[in-house]
Design an enzyme around this catalytic site. Sequence first.
Site, PDB file in Angstrom:
ATOM      1  N   SER A  10     -78.558   4.698  -9.459  1.00 15.44           N
ATOM      2  CA  SER A  10     -77.563   3.782 -10.025  1.00 15.44           C
ATOM      3  C   SER A  10     -77.806   3.642 -11.517  1.00 15.44           C
ATOM      4  O   SER A  10     -78.742   4.227 -12.068  1.00 15.44           O
ATOM      5  CB  SER A  10     -77.678   2.412  -9.360  1.00 15.44           C
ATOM      6  OG  SER A  10     -78.851   1.769  -9.833  1.00 15.44           O
ATOM      7  N   LYS A  11     -76.964   2.851 -12.136  1.00 17.45           N
ATOM      8  CA  LYS A  11     -77.042   2.615 -13.585  1.00 17.45           C
ATOM      9  C   LYS A  11     -78.449   2.224 -14.052  1.00 17.45           C
ATOM     10  O   LYS A  11     -78.851   2.545 -15.155  1.00 17.45           O
ATOM     11  CB  LYS A  11     -76.064   1.495 -13.986  1.00 17.45           C
ATOM     12  CG  LYS A  11     -74.645   1.941 -14.029  1.00 17.45           C
ATOM     13  CD  LYS A  11     -74.066   2.147 -15.416  1.00 17.45           C
ATOM     14  CE  LYS A  11     -74.758   3.093 -16.333  1.00 17.45           C
ATOM     15  NZ  LYS A  11     -74.199   4.320 -16.681  1.00 17.45           N
ATOM     16  N   ARG A  12     -79.164   1.513 -13.152  1.00 19.35           N
ATOM     17  CA  ARG A  12     -80.521   1.095 -13.523  1.00 19.35           C
ATOM     18  C   ARG A  12     -81.396   2.280 -13.925  1.00 19.35           C
ATOM     19  O   ARG A  12     -82.359   2.154 -14.652  1.00 19.35           O
ATOM     20  CB  ARG A  12     -81.209   0.388 -12.343  1.00 19.35           C
ATOM     21  CG  ARG A  12     -80.825  -1.054 -12.157  1.00 19.35           C
ATOM     22  CD  ARG A  12     -81.564  -1.632 -10.985  1.00 19.35           C
ATOM     23  NE  ARG A  12     -81.332  -0.848  -9.771  1.00 19.35           N
ATOM     24  CZ  ARG A  12     -82.250  -0.169  -9.118  1.00 19.35           C
ATOM     25  NH1 ARG A  12     -83.486  -0.156  -9.530  1.00 19.35           N
ATOM     26  NH2 ARG A  12     -81.932   0.504  -8.020  1.00 19.35           N
TER      27      ARG A  12
END
Length: 506
Positions: free
Chosen positions: A261-263
């Site tokens: 994910s974006k993380r």
Amino acid sequence: METAEKSGIENPARVRFAPSPTGLLHVGNVRTALFNWLIARRSKGTFILRIEDTDAERSKPEYEKQLKRDLEWLGLDWNEGIDRGGDYGPYRQSDRYDIYQEHARWLLEQDKAFRCFCTEEELERVRRRQLQNNETPRYSGKCRQLSKAEVQARLDRGIPYTLRLRVRPGTVGFSDLVFGRIEIETAQISDPVLMRSDHSPTYNFCCVIDDFLMKITHVIRGDGHLSNTHRQILIYEALGAPVPQFAHLSTILGPDGQKLSKRHGATSVEEFRRQGYLAEALANYLSLLGWSPPTEGQEVMSLQEITGQFDLSRVQKSPAIFDTAKLNWMNRTYINKTPGSSLVKDEGADRYFIDAGLIPSQPDEQVRNWLARVIDLLKSHVDHLDQLPAESGIVFGFEGAPEIDPEVRDMLRDPEAGAVAREFARLVEEKESITAEDYRRIVAEVKTATKQKGRNLFHPIRGVLTGRGSGPDLESLIAVYEEGSRLNLPRKVMSCHERLRAILNA
Ligand code: GLU
């Protein structure tokens, strides 16, 4: 000899990438596109691009445009589908509603599908009760047995209905080319909804109709769709259609084992492109997410080389880990193999320097050629091209006071090193500007005059020219300084003379 059997594909495959244009193309999807493309090319088959835009609210034309651009950028050309046409179009699901209606009607006539008049609330009530009893929630089958008259009575009252597939008893299974045999009792499956009460078709229905009519031989997609596959096979059966082969690709996880994910940083193709990852590097890296070439240790490969070796039997079902450090290594390898001129011309590396205000917004040929040489000097220091301007201080620095490493300052105070630096500067001053040839001659003269050699000779020269203790090849750097100083740039590049004076006077 071409060993088509080894790829798990005996005949030219017809495969499709079927994205929903509801967001930017992310790493998982593009890996799916790539594996489909590889199978098409490996088997000398057809790669089809189909747009699954049945979610009218979330589907956006700009996402469709962007995903086509991403595929083109990566070199994943499609030979059939939107914008290309073909014998089995239209290739956008929203243009195919008549086709779905027609097949729905046929299934209903054949009694392979039935109308379900249950309301949302009713279905929800049953679902809750089943969950309370620790049962798997599933459609009760309530409307399966309605008589013709009962159906007609409800139709006459205008009660809305969905169309469901009449799931047959027994087992249903398939041999996934990655996950192996997966068989289940059909009793575990609800009769899938094919058409909603607003007459819109569901994903499972559209997908099967399209894969059937488009003569898809291999469905290669993310493992999130494994649970849809049994239902889809039952729809194929009901249609009397041949069932394609399936290959599901494992989920891509971040290095921490969590879903990517974006993380974890950039995840969309567009972001990687903007950061200056090269298409070949990204495609090469993605090919290794879940697949490994038969030759161990061989990792840096062109798409053509990968095509020659790609094979579904070497695709693993364990999750692939997206490792940015490895992608960066891969990208650096490709950047280093690519001449600066091509990084400017083909990869648009100049835009990072434009954005940083280092070169004019419309650089002419001369500036671009010069920049290509600058990039050649710096490129081994970056993982992606957007890092180039930050690395270019050695060329552009020196606005106001020169930046001099403390270590270089100390060195230049040393009598012997200082003598080398001053002698070098004196000889350079005698010339209007210096060429590579002048530089070599001057170094030889400094060597004779100061009796210094090796590091004791070159370190002070580098220090007094660049203010730094290390850096790119000096001869090339000098050429870049001299030529850069003659260009009209928003951020002045100092000539060798100016640099020497600035550093010696600092
Ligand atoms: N539109 C679906 C998705 O993006 C494609 C599913 C499939 O390949 O069957 O997940």
